[in-house]
Write a protein that holds these residues in place. Structure first.
Motif, PDB file in Angstrom:
ATOM      1  N   TYR A 139      83.621  69.992  36.263  1.00 51.88           N
ATOM      2  CA  TYR A 139      82.372  70.742  36.063  1.00 51.88           C
ATOM      3  C   TYR A 139      81.797  71.167  37.406  1.00 51.88           C
ATOM      4  CZ  TYR A 139      78.128  72.252  33.732  1.00 51.88           C
ATOM      5  OH  TYR A 139      77.103  73.020  33.224  1.00 51.88           O
ATOM      6  N   THR A 140      81.342  72.416  37.445  1.00 52.86           N
ATOM      7  CA  THR A 140      80.813  73.001  38.674  1.00 52.86           C
ATOM      8  C   THR A 140      79.387  73.479  38.446  1.00 52.86           C
ATOM      9  OG1 THR A 140      82.993  73.737  39.424  1.00 52.86           O
ATOM     10  CG2 THR A 140      81.086  74.908  40.322  1.00 52.86           C
ATOM     11  N   VAL A 141      78.518  73.176  39.375  1.00 56.09           N
ATOM     12  CA  VAL A 141      77.167  73.728  39.371  1.00 56.09           C
ATOM     13  C   VAL A 141      77.128  74.869  40.372  1.00 56.09           C
ATOM     14  CG1 VAL A 141      74.723  73.300  39.839  1.00 56.09           C
ATOM     15  CG2 VAL A 141      76.084  71.564  38.660  1.00 56.09           C
ATOM     16  N   MET A 142      76.718  76.034  39.902  1.00 57.68           N
ATOM     17  CA  MET A 142      76.575  77.206  40.747  1.00 57.68           C
ATOM     18  C   MET A 142      75.139  77.252  41.263  1.00 57.68           C
ATOM     19  SD  MET A 142      79.666  78.327  40.438  1.00 57.68           S
ATOM     20  CE  MET A 142      79.712  80.004  41.068  1.00 57.68           C
ATOM     21  N   HIS A 143      74.984  77.312  42.576  1.00 56.64           N
ATOM     22  CA  HIS A 143      73.665  77.266  43.200  1.00 56.64           C
ATOM     23  C   HIS A 143      73.239  78.635  43.710  1.00 56.64           C
ATOM     24  CE1 HIS A 143      74.646  72.981  43.233  1.00 56.64           C
ATOM     25  NE2 HIS A 143      73.381  72.736  43.450  1.00 56.64           N
ATOM     26  N   LEU A 144      71.952  78.883  43.600  1.00 57.04           N
ATOM     27  CA  LEU A 144      71.319  80.039  44.216  1.00 57.04           C
ATOM     28  C   LEU A 144      70.448  79.482  45.332  1.00 57.04           C
ATOM     29  CD1 LEU A 144      70.981  83.140  43.947  1.00 57.04           C
ATOM     30  CD2 LEU A 144      68.991  82.691  42.507  1.00 57.04           C
ATOM     31  N   GLY A 145      70.897  79.655  46.573  1.00 56.86           N
ATOM     32  CA  GLY A 145      70.263  78.913  47.656  1.00 56.86           C
ATOM     33  C   GLY A 145      70.545  77.438  47.447  1.00 56.86           C
ATOM     34  N   GLU A 146      69.507  76.633  47.403  1.00 54.87           N
ATOM     35  CA  GLU A 146      69.680  75.201  47.160  1.00 54.87           C
ATOM     36  C   GLU A 146      69.430  74.825  45.717  1.00 54.87           C
ATOM     37  OE1 GLU A 146      70.905  73.089  49.441  1.00 54.87           O
ATOM     38  OE2 GLU A 146      71.141  74.945  50.599  1.00 54.87           O
ATOM     39  N   ALA A 147      69.031  75.775  44.887  1.00 53.55           N
ATOM     40  CA  ALA A 147      68.648  75.469  43.508  1.00 53.55           C
ATOM     41  C   ALA A 147      69.819  75.646  42.549  1.00 53.55           C
ATOM     42  CB  ALA A 147      67.501  76.375  43.072  1.00 53.55           C
ATOM     43  N   PRO A 148      70.009  74.721  41.606  1.00 52.68           N
ATOM     44  CA  PRO A 148      71.028  74.929  40.575  1.00 52.68           C
ATOM     45  C   PRO A 148      70.656  76.121  39.710  1.00 52.68           C
ATOM     46  CG  PRO A 148      69.672  73.005  40.052  1.00 52.68           C
ATOM     47  CD  PRO A 148      69.290  73.442  41.432  1.00 52.68           C
ATOM     48  N   ALA A 149      71.629  77.022  39.489  1.00 59.54           N
ATOM     49  CA  ALA A 149      71.351  78.250  38.747  1.00 59.54           C
ATOM     50  C   ALA A 149      72.108  78.329  37.434  1.00 59.54           C
ATOM     51  CB  ALA A 149      71.690  79.469  39.605  1.00 59.54           C
ATOM     52  N   ALA A 150      73.332  77.817  37.386  1.00 60.15           N
ATOM     53  CA  ALA A 150      74.158  77.908  36.173  1.00 60.15           C
ATOM     54  C   ALA A 150      75.320  76.945  36.309  1.00 60.15           C
ATOM     55  CB  ALA A 150      74.665  79.334  35.967  1.00 60.15           C
ATOM     56  N   GLY A 151      75.986  76.681  35.183  1.00 58.53           N
ATOM     57  CA  GLY A 151      77.128  75.790  35.176  1.00 58.53           C
ATOM     58  C   GLY A 151      78.420  76.530  34.895  1.00 58.53           C
ATOM     59  N   LEU A 152      79.523  75.918  35.287  1.00 59.55           N
ATOM     60  CA  LEU A 152      80.849  76.508  35.098  1.00 59.55           C
ATOM     61  C   LEU A 152      81.833  75.380  34.829  1.00 59.55           C
ATOM     62  CD1 LEU A 152      82.433  79.295  37.281  1.00 59.55           C
ATOM     63  CD2 LEU A 152      83.745  77.255  36.731  1.00 59.55           C
ATOM     64  N   SER A 153      82.653  75.552  33.792  1.00 56.20           N
ATOM     65  CA  SER A 153      83.629  74.519  33.474  1.00 56.20           C
ATOM     66  C   SER A 153      84.932  75.149  33.025  1.00 56.20           C
ATOM     67  CB  SER A 153      83.097  73.608  32.358  1.00 56.20           C
ATOM     68  OG  SER A 153      83.157  74.261  31.111  1.00 56.20           O
ATOM     69  N   PRO A 154      86.031  74.408  33.123  1.00 55.27           N
ATOM     70  CA  PRO A 154      87.279  74.871  32.515  1.00 55.27           C
ATOM     71  C   PRO A 154      87.166  74.768  30.998  1.00 55.27           C
ATOM     72  CG  PRO A 154      87.543  72.657  33.371  1.00 55.27           C
ATOM     73  CD  PRO A 154      86.187  73.115  33.808  1.00 55.27           C
ATOM     74  N   LEU A 155      88.105  75.371  30.295  1.00 57.51           N
ATOM     75  CA  LEU A 155      88.172  75.192  28.845  1.00 57.51           C
ATOM     76  C   LEU A 155      88.699  73.793  28.555  1.00 57.51           C
ATOM     77  CD1 LEU A 155      89.715  78.636  27.781  1.00 57.51           C
ATOM     78  CD2 LEU A 155      87.296  77.996  27.951  1.00 57.51           C
ATOM     79  N   TYR A 156      88.032  73.105  27.646  1.00 57.76           N
ATOM     80  CA  TYR A 156      88.402  71.722  27.371  1.00 57.76           C
ATOM     81  C   TYR A 156      89.266  71.547  26.127  1.00 57.76           C
ATOM     82  CZ  TYR A 156      84.949  70.465  30.920  1.00 57.76           C
ATOM     83  OH  TYR A 156      84.246  70.333  32.102  1.00 57.76           O
ATOM     84  N   GLY A 157      89.550  72.634  25.404  1.00 63.40           N
ATOM     85  CA  GLY A 157      90.386  72.523  24.224  1.00 63.40           C
ATOM     86  C   GLY A 157      90.976  73.860  23.845  1.00 63.40           C
ATOM     87  N   PRO A 158      92.075  73.874  23.088  1.00 60.27           N
ATOM     88  CA  PRO A 158      92.744  75.130  22.741  1.00 60.27           C
ATOM     89  C   PRO A 158      91.894  76.043  21.870  1.00 60.27           C
ATOM     90  CG  PRO A 158      93.700  73.292  21.526  1.00 60.27           C
ATOM     91  CD  PRO A 158      92.781  72.706  22.541  1.00 60.27           C
ATOM     92  N   GLU A 159      90.917  75.465  21.162  1.00 58.65           N
ATOM     93  CA  GLU A 159      90.086  76.283  20.282  1.00 58.65           C
ATOM     94  C   GLU A 159      88.905  76.924  21.029  1.00 58.65           C
ATOM     95  OE1 GLU A 159      87.980  72.614  20.938  1.00 58.65           O
ATOM     96  OE2 GLU A 159      90.072  73.049  20.470  1.00 58.65           O
ATOM     97  N   GLN A 160      88.667  76.485  22.249  1.00 55.56           N
ATOM     98  CA  GLN A 160      87.532  76.991  23.011  1.00 55.56           C
ATOM     99  C   GLN A 160      87.873  78.334  23.636  1.00 55.56           C
ATOM    100  OE1 GLN A 160      86.234  74.324  26.119  1.00 55.56           O
ATOM    101  NE2 GLN A 160      84.154  75.143  26.149  1.00 55.56           N
ATOM    102  N   ARG A 161      86.916  79.260  23.622  1.00 52.92           N
ATOM    103  CA  ARG A 161      87.143  80.573  24.209  1.00 52.92           C
ATOM    104  C   ARG A 161      86.279  80.735  25.449  1.00 52.92           C
ATOM    105  NH1 ARG A 161      83.361  84.653  22.697  1.00 52.92           N
ATOM    106  NH2 ARG A 161      81.693  83.841  21.375  1.00 52.92           N
ATOM    107  N   THR A 162      86.698  81.621  26.325  1.00 52.33           N
ATOM    108  CA  THR A 162      85.908  81.934  27.511  1.00 52.33           C
ATOM    109  C   THR A 162      84.617  82.610  27.077  1.00 52.33           C
ATOM    110  OG1 THR A 162      87.825  82.141  28.970  1.00 52.33           O
ATOM    111  CG2 THR A 162      85.836  83.336  29.607  1.00 52.33           C
ATOM    112  N   ALA A 163      83.493  82.000  27.408  1.00 55.03           N
ATOM    113  CA  ALA A 163      82.203  82.537  26.969  1.00 55.03           C
ATOM    114  C   ALA A 163      81.076  81.833  27.689  1.00 55.03           C
ATOM    115  CB  ALA A 163      82.030  82.370  25.457  1.00 55.03           C
ATOM    116  N   TRP A 164      79.943  82.512  27.765  1.00 57.93           N
ATOM    117  CA  TRP A 164      78.699  81.904  28.223  1.00 57.93           C
ATOM    118  C   TRP A 164      78.014  81.209  27.052  1.00 57.93           C
ATOM    119  CZ3 TRP A 164      76.576  81.140  32.905  1.00 57.93           C
ATOM    120  CH2 TRP A 164      77.100  81.847  33.989  1.00 57.93           C
ATOM    121  N   SER A 165      77.288  80.151  27.350  1.00 54.16           N
ATOM    122  CA  SER A 165      76.464  79.481  26.343  1.00 54.16           C
ATOM    123  C   SER A 165      75.102  79.170  26.949  1.00 54.16           C
ATOM    124  CB  SER A 165      77.131  78.194  25.851  1.00 54.16           C
ATOM    125  OG  SER A 165      77.286  77.273  26.922  1.00 54.16           O
ATOM    126  N   VAL A 166      74.142  78.921  26.078  1.00 59.82           N
ATOM    127  CA  VAL A 166      72.768  78.658  26.492  1.00 59.82           C
ATOM    128  C   VAL A 166      72.338  77.297  25.967  1.00 59.82           C
ATOM    129  CG1 VAL A 166      70.366  79.442  26.325  1.00 59.82           C
ATOM    130  CG2 VAL A 166      72.209  81.124  26.505  1.00 59.82           C
TER     131      VAL A 166
END
Length: 254
Positions: free
Chosen positions: A47-74
């Motif tokens: 799991y990766t936290v993407m920072h804007l300056g020093e502040a966490p802005a968004a998350g990024l992860s690999p796909l954890y299963g074959p049924e998971q698709r590349t997509a943003w979530s909220v």
């Protein structure tokens, strides 16, 4: 809603699950100026936290299963993930992943509304969520795309206590009289196999330039830069791995 910090009931985090984490880090780093920090612990699963300056802005992860698709979530901030998950079910939704502890940083659940739109619940412990909102490169709006708007406007206020501001062509969600997101009814312009979903919007200094830059980085412009009547200038983009997201002109969403 000019959100400046995590607010209970409002969007607190956006994250992308992607088939190519290295490429996604490069794309969003160039597009938004994000800096990637990947958790080295094996139990963090890359799991990766993407920072804007020093502040966490968004998350990024690999796909954890074959049924998971590349997509943003909220994710939405809640005081009690277990209680809110139960409220989701009572209101006609489903729990897709039961509430669970995420290391020492919070409690997390994945749920779906009655139409199948997936979102997450986040009960913070040591990590609240985004540390910046509405600034260029930061999350500032969340939009539900659904084919059942009538059921949505019943479901979400029941679960989160949101207000509903229904216009002629667009519905906005709010808390305490201030709007933070919207609802767009999916019509014939959307592919029939595209499921209902939540779409995060990030603020940018120039929508047209950002759309052009995204295309130059290998992404795609799904909706060209457009000025919404009585609203902001927006565009909808897709990254090279296929994840869609929106951008809007910073300072024009309150």
């Amino acid at each position: 809603m000019k959100q400046t910090e995590v607010t209970i009931g409002a969007p607190s985090w956006a994250e992308i699950a992607t088939s190519d984490p290295a490429a996604a880090k490069a794309f969003y780093g160039e597009l938004f100026g994000w800096r990637a920090e990947t958790d080295p612990r094996p139990e963090a699963g890359g799991y990766t936290v993407m920072h804007l300056g020093e502040a966490p802005a968004a998350g990024l992860s690999p796909l954890y299963g074959p049924e998971q698709r590349t997509a943003w979530s909220v994710s939405f901030a809640v005081r009690d993930a277990d209680a809110t998950a139960a409220e989701v079910v009572a209101a006609g939704g489903r729990v897709l992943m039961e509430p669970m502890e995420v290391l020492d940083i919070g409690r997390f659940a994945v749920v779906a509304d009655p139409s199948g739109a997936v979102f997450a619940l986040w009960q913070a412990r040591t990590f609240a969520g985004a540390g910046v909102f509405n600034d260029p490169g930061a999350l500032g709006w969340a939009e539900l795309l659904t084919r059942d708007p009538e059921r949505a406007v019943a479901f979400y206020p029941e679960v989160f206590g949101w207000s509903v501001n229904e216009g002629e062509s667009y519905t906005q969600w709010g808390l305490a009289g201030e709007d933070f997101g919207g609802l767009l009814a999916m019509g014939d312009q959307f592919p029939p196999d595209l499921p209902p979903h939540w779409l995060p919007y990030f603020a940018v200094a120039d929508v047209d330039v950002t759309a052009s830059r995204a295309a130059g980085l290998g992404g795609e412009v799904l909706m060209p830069a457009t000025t919404v009547p009585a609203g902001p200038r927006i565009a909808v983009l897709r990254d090279p791995q296929g994840a869609a997201f929106g951008v809007y002109l910073a300072g024009t969403v309150d």
